[in-house]
Scaffold this active site. Structure first.
Site, PDB file in Angstrom:
ATOM      1  N   HIS A 199      -5.091   5.970   3.669  1.00 57.56           N
ATOM      2  CA  HIS A 199      -4.940   7.276   3.123  1.00 57.56           C
ATOM      3  C   HIS A 199      -5.944   7.311   2.708  1.00 57.56           C
ATOM      4  CE1 HIS A 199      -2.658   6.664  -0.526  1.00 57.56           C
ATOM      5  NE2 HIS A 199      -2.073   5.327   0.319  1.00 57.56           N
ATOM      6  N   CYS A 228      -0.490  -0.230   1.673  1.00 64.05           N
ATOM      7  CA  CYS A 228      -1.134   0.992   2.051  1.00 64.05           C
ATOM      8  C   CYS A 228      -3.142   0.745   2.141  1.00 64.05           C
ATOM      9  CB  CYS A 228      -1.031   1.781   1.635  1.00 64.05           C
ATOM     10  SG  CYS A 228       0.105   2.723   2.039  1.00 64.05           S
TER      11      CYS A 228
END
Length: 279
Positions: free
Chosen positions: A234, A249
């Site tokens: 992301h 992440c």
């Protein structure tokens, strides 16, 4: 998972003399205060739906270009942002690698000529302050540019007849390849910090949400593509080179995450390997 904006310190490193490196431009007091706050340890990932892609509203754009702030010895911090940068006499941790890339004599020692050449390179790549100190950000930029010719030169990412997202933790780079061809050139990325490392292995994207917000940290995760529990590819709104890492992440610059969203689909492979060194 993302790092809360303004709460994550820049990655710490050491100069050629072993001294700790700090951001080369003074950061706001509010940033410094939040930087000292204890961030939560890894928690169990929230329940993530396994449904269709959520398009949602278009994520907001960053407010102007993101600055890449180099880390320098504390004695070389540019106190006045309006003053012309002073050329560094110090040897940075990426000195030899940057010298080689710039076709300088790769002796690993700073000189006046090296400093001028490195400072010119830093200005071209929007690295501040452009003092010619070959710190970790300048070194990371060189690794990115070197990888663009052939990111999979040593074939650590598998070539398949379907799309494979290659996540190289050692070089902090991401690209996409298919049938032996790079279809998304390498870009800088930021993986998990110590104790919250991005897990290695083979995964598939199982859920996509264009305008996701973390239920753990309540921070935006634009163009989120989940591949392993609560871990996703992301975008972020801060400097991709800042901080010791994410909460697990794979963080990307906003524009890169948008382009990757337009390329990938559910069930695409994500291959993660290597080990983040922090250098």
């Amino acid at each position: 998972m993302p790092q809360p904006p303004g709460t994550e310190p820049h990655p710490r490193g050491h100069g050629g003399d072993g001294s700790e490196l700090v951001p080369g431009i003074p950061l706001p007091q509010s940033y410094q205060h939040q930087e000292r706050q204890k961030l939560p340890d890894r928690a169990l990932p929230p329940a993530i739906p396994h449904g269709p892609t959520r398009q949602g509203p278009e994520p907001r754009k960053p407010n102007g270009p993101v600055r890449h702030i180099e880390l320098v010895p504390e004695s070389e911090v540019q106190d006045d942002p309006n003053a012309a940068p002073r050329c560094s006499r110090s040897t940075g941790p990426a000195q030899r690698a940057v010298e080689e890339y710039l076709d300088r004599e790769a002796d690993g020692r700073q000189s006046a000529g090296d400093c001028q050449a490195i400072a010119t390179f830093q200005r071209q790549q929007r690295i501040e302050p452009a003092t010619g100190f070959a710190g970790p950000v300048t070194g990371a930029m060189v690794r990115l540019l070197q990888a663009r010719k052939d990111p999979n030169l040593v074939e650590l990412c598998p070539n398949r007849n379907e799309r494979v997202v290659c996540v190289d933790l050692s070089r902090q780079l991401l690209w996409v390849q298919q049938d032996g061809e790079v279809i998304f050139p390498p870009v800088a990325m930021r993986s998990g910090r110590p104790t919250m490392e991005t897990r290695t292995g083979d995964y598939r994207i199982y859920w996509r949400n264009k305008n996701h917000t973390s239920s753990l940290y309540h921070t935006p995760m634009p163009y989120a593509q989940f591949f392993d529990g609560g871990e996703a590819l992301h975008g972020v709104y801060d400097d991709i080179y800042a901080g010791t890492g994410s909460h697990g992440c794979v963080n990307l610059a906003w524009e890169d995450s948008k382009r990757l969203w337009g390329l990938l689909q559910k069930n695409d492979i994500v291959h993660v390997w290597g080990r983040k060194t922090g250098v």
